[in-house]
Every structure is written in structure tokens, then in C-alpha cells.
Design a protein around this motif. Structure first.
Motif, short mmCIF file in Angstrom:
data_model
loop_
_atom_site.label_atom_id
_atom_site.label_comp_id
_atom_site.label_asym_id
_atom_site.label_seq_id
_atom_site.Cartn_x
_atom_site.Cartn_y
_atom_site.Cartn_z
N MET A 1 0.84 -1.19 0.00
CA MET A 1 0.00 0.00 0.00
C MET A 1 0.88 1.25 0.00
N ALA A 2 0.63 2.13 -0.95
CA ALA A 2 1.45 3.34 -1.07
C ALA A 2 1.19 4.29 0.09
N VAL A 3 2.24 4.92 0.58
CA VAL A 3 2.11 5.88 1.67
C VAL A 3 1.62 7.21 1.11
N ALA A 4 0.60 7.76 1.73
CA ALA A 4 0.05 9.03 1.26
C ALA A 4 1.10 10.13 1.37
N ARG A 5 1.12 10.99 0.37
CA ARG A 5 2.11 12.07 0.35
C ARG A 5 1.65 13.20 1.27
N TYR A 6 2.56 13.66 2.11
CA TYR A 6 2.27 14.75 3.04
C TYR A 6 2.54 16.09 2.38
N ILE A 7 1.59 17.00 2.52
CA ILE A 7 1.75 18.35 1.99
C ILE A 7 1.58 19.34 3.14
#
Length: 291
Positions: A1-7
Motif C-alpha cells: 500500500m502506497a504511503v500518502a504524500r504529506y503536503i
């Protein structure tokens, strides 16, 4: 599962923005009044002219309850003049249209602790909501986030502290509500599952609950009509409760902040199909308010 990108979001202050001003904020709220978090409101008017008092930024209305919200938007920090203007417009509108309930709403970029204290002084007598607005830059876009920092003061359930005109069952039957009174009887049997000593108390405008001559125990209130029954269940507003209502298929009206609970409309034939979810909601209200 891809890690969500933090903005990382960047807060900006519109008071000092070269292009985005108060009218831009008003337009965003007018497009979708639900962004304020006050319910499923609709736009009634904007830049509404007030006799000898300028213009009201936005007038919003709840289509279910015909409750109106006089909304003033201020960029930057709250100040005395804007608080006074918000209350003044609320007062003008409620006098012009007394058939509606009215609530003053102040939206500002920065509601300081000092002015929050000032606003709270009015909230005991004036229905007033303070909402802090934050403008955030997300990549090349700008979004607005609204957070209620002072909610309207709950004024108690159906005038608990005021003397009510006591009636009897015959008074309600003479109003042509025999069918819906039978629904009240059925719901009162559910109430007895939580406290058998509770009994119906008949008043001129509603039917509440009483116990051994004590003050009203109105965690539920009944308003019988000729064709339907409006049941008020006193529960704190929450996602859990609203999820239960949605799953149950009950016709729930908007959360009533004045009474501090949910209003549900029941047709004569509906109660038997929704008895279990109603039992759960009544039980939740009993535990929250009485137990």
C-alpha cells in the motif's frame, strides 16, 4: 500500500492579500453555505440593504426550520465595531421578520481571546455564533477552513425553566391527534423500559415527561399533529448519531440547537418499522441526559 504524500499547508491572511478580499470570501460562502458547518443552509440574500445601517453581508436560511442566519464577514482580527454591526443587523432582521428564528454569525480570520470573551457576554441573551476562518494555500490553489469557536448558547429543551400551561389528554384529542397520540403511547412504553416511573406530561404546545412531581425529565418530547408526530430526542450533535439516523431511514430534520437535540418526523404507519432504532436513540438520550 502506497504511503500518502504529506503536503504542508501555508496559512495566508486575506486582509493583506492583493487580489482576494471580503467580497471574494462572501462569494465562496454564497456558492456553498454548508462550508460554515451550520447545516444544510441556503442563500437567501447577500449585500442586503439595512435601513440607515449599511448592508448585511449574507442572509442564510434553513429550509427545514425557516431559521435565518445573519452573517457578517471580517478579514483580519475582530474589533468592537464589527461585533456591534453583526448584532445590529441581527436585531433589524428579527424585528422585520419576527415569524422566523434568527441567529447572528460573525466570521473573522482571527477571533482573539479578548474579543471572544466580549462576544460570550452577549451570548446569554443573543443567539450568536463566532466562526474563525483560515485561508490556506495548497500548491497553486487557496482553500478556506471554517471552525466554530463559540457556538450558540443552548437555551434548554422546550422552556424547561419556564412555567408551561398544563393541559390533559382530552385537550390533544380535541385537536384531532388521536392517531398520533397512539404513537406517543407506544413510544412512552419504550421510555418505560429505561425508567418505569416516567409519565407523560401534557402541555399546551408539547407533551413531555415527568416523574413523581419533579421538574420535567424532557430527554424526549412529543409534538403530535393530525398526520404526523414530531419527536425531539435530546442528544449532543455527533457523527455517530447522524450515522444511526441515516442508516435507520428515519426522516430526521436538522439538529435543533435551540432545544439541543434531533427532531424526527414520524408518519402514522412508520413507527412499527422503526421501533428498534428509535429505542436505541431514546436509550442514548436517557443515558446522556438522565442516567
Amino acid at each position: 500500500m502506497a504511503v500518502a504524500r504529506y503536503i504542508k499547508l501555508e496559512r495566508i491572511f486575506l486582509q493583506h492579500h492583493a487580489d482576494l478580499d471580503e467580497r471574494w470570501v462572501q462569494a465562496r460562502i454564497a456558492e456553498d453555505p454548508t462550508v460554515l458547518g451550520l447545516g444544510d443552509l441556503v442563500l437567501k440574500d447577500k449585500e442586503r440593504s439595512q435601513p440607515h445601517a449599511g448592508r448585511l453581508d449574507l442572509l442564510l436560511q434553513d429550509p427545514e426550520t425557516d431559521r435565518r442566519y445573519e452573517v457578517e464577514v471580517q478579514l483580519g482580527s475582530t474589533d468592537e465595531s464589527h461585533i456591534i454591526r453583526t448584532i445590529e443587523y441581527w436585531d433589524i432582521e428579527r424585528k422585520r421578520y419576527p415569524q422566523y428564528e434568527h441567529c447572528a454569525v460573525l466570521v473573522a480570520e482571527d477571533i482573539t481571546g479578548r474579543f471572544l470573551n466580549v462576544i460570550s457576554l452577549f451570548n446569554g441573551t443573543i443567539p450568536l455564533i463566532a466562526i474563525q476562518m483560515r485561508a490556506l494555500r495548497v500548491n497553486d490553489a487557496i482553500t478556506l477552513v471554517f471552525t466554530t469557536v463559540m457556538d450558540e448558547l443552548a437555551r434548554g429543551l422546550v422552556d424547561e425553566d419556564e412555567e408551561q400551561e398544563v393541559t390533559d389528554r382530552g385537550y390533544w384529542e380535541n385537536r384531532g391527534t388521536k392517531a398520533t397520540l397512539a404513537m406517543v403511547d407506544q413510544l412512552s412504553r419504550i421510555v418505560h423500559e429505561f425508567d418505569p416511573a416516567l409519565e407523560l406530561k401534557f402541555n399546551k404546545f408539547y407533551i413531555g415527561l415527568a416523574k413523581n412531581g419533579r421538574p420535567p425529565q424532557n430527554f424526549v418530547v412529543f409534538r403530535p399533529g393530525k398526520k404526523s408526530l414530531v419527536l425531539s430526542i435530546r442528544l449532543k450533535q455527533s457523527a455517530e448519531t447522524e450515522s444511526k439516523l441515516q442508516e435507520s431511514g428515519l426522516e430526521a430534520l436538522e439538529f435543533d440547537k435551540r432545544e439541543g437535540g434531533y427532531r424526527i418526523r414520524l408518519g402514522v404507519e412508520e413507527l412499527k418499522n422503526h421501533e428498534e432504532p428509535l429505542r436505541q436513540l431514546i436509550g442514548m438520550a436517557y443515558r446522556e441526559q438522565i442516567a
